[in-house]
Design an enzyme around this catalytic site. Structure first.
Site, mmCIF file in Angstrom:
data_model
loop_
_atom_site.group_PDB
_atom_site.id
_atom_site.type_symbol
_atom_site.label_atom_id
_atom_site.label_comp_id
_atom_site.label_asym_id
_atom_site.label_seq_id
_atom_site.Cartn_x
_atom_site.Cartn_y
_atom_site.Cartn_z
ATOM 1 N N ASP A 304 34.194 31.783 53.694
ATOM 2 C CA ASP A 304 35.330 31.267 52.932
ATOM 3 C C ASP A 304 35.397 32.506 51.555
ATOM 4 O O ASP A 304 35.332 33.576 52.134
ATOM 5 C CB ASP A 304 34.894 30.051 52.262
ATOM 6 C CG ASP A 304 36.107 29.122 52.011
ATOM 7 O OD1 ASP A 304 36.850 29.354 51.259
ATOM 8 O OD2 ASP A 304 36.035 27.914 52.744
ATOM 9 N N HIS A 368 38.425 27.850 46.253
ATOM 10 C CA HIS A 368 38.470 27.255 47.505
ATOM 11 C C HIS A 368 36.683 27.412 48.170
ATOM 12 O O HIS A 368 36.501 25.959 48.557
ATOM 13 C CB HIS A 368 39.315 27.865 48.511
ATOM 14 C CG HIS A 368 39.380 27.265 49.829
ATOM 15 N ND1 HIS A 368 38.563 27.587 50.901
ATOM 16 C CD2 HIS A 368 40.473 26.507 50.153
ATOM 17 C CE1 HIS A 368 39.073 26.951 52.026
ATOM 18 N NE2 HIS A 368 40.401 26.315 51.646
ATOM 19 N N SER A 695 41.216 22.222 55.022
ATOM 20 C CA SER A 695 39.919 22.997 54.576
ATOM 21 C C SER A 695 39.107 21.915 54.020
ATOM 22 O O SER A 695 37.840 22.212 54.096
ATOM 23 C CB SER A 695 40.557 24.029 53.395
ATOM 24 O OG SER A 695 40.960 25.119 53.880
#
Length: 902
Positions: A304, A368, A695
């Protein structure tokens, strides 16, 4: 190199994929790669060879011309040669979903640190500046500390600075916000801390703590200095946002105070239960769920944007050293270190080109990766929220598991070359599960897709890859990760949504959606239609400004006003133009919420028409936008509109996605240098943020898979996947007409998945047979697998014989269908058990199972059956199901038959 016209020939970065791990280790692989490259480019290969893969599979990354690429593709041992493209994160927070670029310019303000040095600044988290053991500053010190949302000086009440005999059993007043470790280590029963920054953000501590501003801290200190009889039970006053106090009273005293002027109510101080941040509880996966000691040995690999290691979600208190199977490492730097929770962290940038604001470390500057990691395996953090929204206990699916971080995503996306390098390392490092919440923009053949390649080699090593389906829904065939050896996860809702009300000057109130943390205190602002405020000097007309696109609004007309826009947008243009708020209206779906850099609400077309009617009816139109509220979504779970749909674009008769999991309005940990909205100028910095995307769904499935792995450490990736799919909650095709193409087998149910009864298992050889049936030849497969696999009549498997936990069949209009699926199920429930098949058949089709009863006499026993579909399809798509039931376990597989028009 020049072409025939004398111009430089353009080189592009390509991945040369050569299958399974090479023999002879790194030096042999590097030598082979260099010699192959030299054969096509001549001398100077070091200038063009960017990276060699050798730990888990074979290949390299190089800069090549089109001719050189073709030559390499024809060489012996080469499976495929494809360009290294950028993958995108599957999160709606990046705004890519709305067509906005990810590479927006970001602010990296540095605080002015006064430590007696004039220089370039300082990184306070560095171990070089650890204040453990330090007492308060000398009395001669007259300076101050400019605290900000992402910087604080060394704190008072730090570990070792307090005298135990003076503070034991007492509440300690501290002059700065600290971790609480100092007071608790000295035996304090609580602490009151002066908090000079982030006063609207709550933190968790290891003992009772309240944070106060400087004025209140001074009042408390004054009280301490004026009395020798202080008791923490005597009185607490509320005066910052409301008026009142807490006191110990008799019943008579209660009645007397209740009758006094100015008293609204007097009520007992009761205990409230924590309300969890919902997503795990919504699936029936409570904090009290049964767990095994093996959970602490599970390693979750996160590919990620990196991680924010200081988050409370990654606190390693109580963790022992990493499991002995761990072979990875941590890229330690002056601003990053691992611990016994985050046991490994690496970053990858194969082209070596870092942006001016990018951190050359595994540290997450976007948020994220921190969000996904804490969702999968974060520790329990009480009272987490986004400015009070979603307040409760933030936690991952496997809080005791370890995390290994592989940072591959930067401001311009996630490179295929870096993704493969991360897979290569993660597999060799010894992770148990890989989670990857990103994907490409177009479907690719399995061995031209870095994620499919990486997942294949992970599967060969007993590692399941959990991947996000994509955010390009609700159109069909938009799924981006669909290899049969990985778990493809769609995004569904939970029973909580956020609404934001807009009140007009005529007292009419309209309800929209957004995640609005701003509180305007009911203040009314002038309201204007964007179409009436075009930036004429920038050559914009009302037809553009009504959409509130970039630079289209005239700041002189919208400053200090709420702007009405005719479509959903990021809010950036009104924000930069100085607007006080934004109201967006259109007919699009309203099943998930965004955060914006200013007060905002997104309404339907009908509500928007009502607001515009009011705006046009008066010269003094005004409105206010309230802070968001949480409400119950009684229809949940359903797959959200943005979640990519099937069918599988490469293999039509392998159903994808596999499963759905919560991916809408999810609260999880966040990077403290990324703003809430990720828009430049938004100065809100928070430890937890609410965002949406597949996600967010993917790490929920990752956590559930890791949970199953902790109970069944020897199970194959296919067995874990089967357990998750066959125990999933059935979902409603009336809400999601795309049915299984939206939600696969259904909504994930982790509690049931540890005891599925039966599993549909598959080994690497089963996938080799599948690939033979898909047209791959022996030489290519031997390169991929690294063994003597061959495509002969005995090993040529059809897609319908792959031992998959679901059934899909594509057909032509009006074609008579006659298809047989062969399956094998393994008993993992009761040693002696009998399962009966129940099949639902839609009109026009006959679905039979033979045999319809399976009797097992031992655990691990395999029994085969055949499922036959016959008939003609009247609709474009129909759904059915097969359930094996022994009275305890219901092993459910979806069946989907659909028409493909050519």
């Amino acid at each position: 190199m020049l072409n025939t016209a004398g111009s430089p020939v353009k080189k592009q970065t390509y991945i040369v994929y050569m299958g399974d791990r090479p023999k002879g280790g790194f030096s042999a692989a590097s030598s082979l790669h260099a010699s192959m490259l030299q054969e096509v480019v001549g001398s100077g290969t070091s200038d063009f060879l960017l990276h060699s893969y050798h730990r888990s599979f074979n290949g390299f990354v190089a800069k090549l011309t089109e001719d050189e690429k073709q030559k390499l593709a024809g060489m012996k041992g080469v499976v495929s040669v494809f360009p290294s493209q950028k993958k995108k994160l599957h999160t709606t927070r990046s705004w890519t979903f709305m067509g906005l670029p990810q590479n927006v310019t970001r602010s990296t303000q540095e605080s002015n640190i006064i430590i007696g040095m004039f220089d370039t600044g300082i990184w306070p988290e560095s171990e070089s500046f650890n204040d453990e053991g330090f007492g308060p500053p000398p009395a001669k010190w007259k300076g101050t500390c400019q605290n900000s949302s992402y910087f604080t000086c060394n704190k008072y009440c730090s570990p070792g600075s307090l005298k135990k005999t003076l503070v034991q059993g007492k509440i300690v007043l501290c002059d700065y916000l600290g971790s609480g470790n100092g007071p608790i280590a000295a035996g304090a029963v609580g602490s009151v801390m002066e908090q000079g920054f982030c006063i609207d953000v709550a933190f968790s501590f290891p003992l009772p703590v309240s944070t106060v501003n400087s004025e209140d801290s001074a009042d408390i200190l004054k009280y301490i200095n004026t009395t020798g009889n202080f008791s923490p039970e005597s009185l607490v006053s509320f005066k910052r946002t409301f008026h009142g106090f807490v006191a110990k009273l008799s019943e008579d005293e209660v009645q007397k105070i209740a009758g006094k002027e100015g008293v609204v109510s007097v009520f007992p101080n009761e205990k409230k239960k924590l309300h969890t941040t919902r997503s795990w509880d919504f699936m029936g996966f409570s904090q009290q769920v049964k767990r095994t000691n093996l959970e602490r040995d599970i390693i979750v690999g996160m590919i990620d944007t990196g991680i924010w290691p200081e988050s409370q979600s990654f606190n390693d208190e109580g963790f022992g050293p990493p499991p002995t199977k761990w072979k990875g490492s941590c890229h330690v730097s002056s601003n990053f270190s691992c611990n016994n929770k985050i046991i490994g962290a690496k970053f990858y940038r194969s082209d070596g080109l870092f942006g001016p604001n990018e951190l050359k470390s595994p540290r997450d500057s976007q948020g994220h990766g921190t969000h996904t990691a804490s969702t999968a395996a974060g520790e329990l953090v009480n009272m987490a929220s986004l400015y009070g929204l979603g307040i409760g206990t933030a936690r991952g699916g496997v809080p005791s598991a370890r995390i290994a971080v592989y940072k591959v995503c930067w401001s311009d996306g996630c490179s295929d070359a870096d993704i493969l390098a991360a897979f290569d390392d993660a597999i060799a490092d010894g992770v148990d599960i890989i989670s990857i919440s990103l994907g490409g923009s177009t479907p690719l053949d399995y061995f031209n897709d870095s994620i499919a390649i990486g997942a294949f080699h992970a599967m060969k090593h007993g590692i399941l890859t959990s991947s996000s389906a994509g955010n390009d829904g609700p159109d069909l065939a938009t799924i981006r990760n669909f290899s049969p050896w990985s778990l493809s996860v769609a995004a569904s809702t939970i029973d909580r949504k956020f609404i934001t009300k807009v009140r007009l000057g005529n007292n009419r109130t309209y309800e929209g959606i957004s995640i609005n943390t701003f509180d305007t205190n009911n203040a009314m602002f002038p309201i204007i239609y964007g179409g009436d405020a075009p930036n004429i000097t920038g050559n914009f007309t009302g037809s553009k400004s009504r959409l509130c696109s970039t630079n289209s609004l005239d700041p002189a007309l919208v400053k200090g006003k709420i702007v009405v826009c005719d479509e959903l947008n990021s809010g950036k243009a009104p924000f930069l133009a100085g607007a006080a708020g934004i109201v967006m209206q259109e007919k699009g779906p309203k099943d998930f919420a965004f955060s914006f850099p200013l007060p905002a609400s997104y309404l339907g077309h009908e509500e928007g028409t009502g607001i515009l009617s009011y705006v046009n009816s008066t010269r003094h139109a005004a409105a206010t936008i309230y802070k968001s509220n949480e409400v119950n979504d009684s229809l949940a779970p359903y797959v959200v509109s943005f979640s990519s749909r099937g069918p599988n674009p490469i293999t039509l008769d392998v159903l994808k996605p596999d499963i759905s999991a919560p991916g809408v309005d999810i609260l999880a940990s966040w990077s403290l240098i990324s703003s809430v909205s990720e828009i430049q100028g938004d100065n809100r910095r928070v430890p937890y943020n609410i965002i949406s995307g597949t996600s967010m769904a993917c790490p929920h499935a990752t956590g559930a898979a890791a949970y199953v792995k902790s109970y069944h450490p020897t199970w194959s990736p296919a067995a874990i996947k089967s357990a998750l799919m066959t125990t999933a909650f059935a979902m409603n095709s009336e809400i999601n007409p795309e049915a299984e193409f939206a939600y696969g087998a259904g909504h994930i149910n982790p509690v049931k998945a540890i005891d599925p009864g039966l599993i549909y298992d598959a080994e690497p050889l089963d996938y080799v047979k599948f690939l033979c049936g898909q047209g791959y030849n022996t030489s290519l497969l031997q390169m991929v697998t690294g063994d003597n696999s061959s495509c002969a009549k005995a090993t040529n498997g059809t897609v319908w014989d792959l031992n998959y936990p679901s059934f899909a069949l594509s057909t032509s209009p009006s074609e008579f269908i006659s298809r047989v699926y062969n399956r094998i199920v393994t008993n993992v429930g009761s040693p002696t058990s009998t399962y009966k098949a129940t099949v639902t058949s839609p009109q026009g089709l006959k679905i039979q199972v033979n045999p319809s009863i399976l009797s097992f006499t031992s655990l691990g026993e395999n029994l085969a059956f055949a499922l036959t579909i016959e008939g003609t399809l009247d609709d474009s798509m129909v759904s059915a199901s097969l359930v094996w039931d022994d009275g305890v376990h219901q092993v459910r597989s979806p069946i989907t038959v659909y028409v493909v028009t050519k």
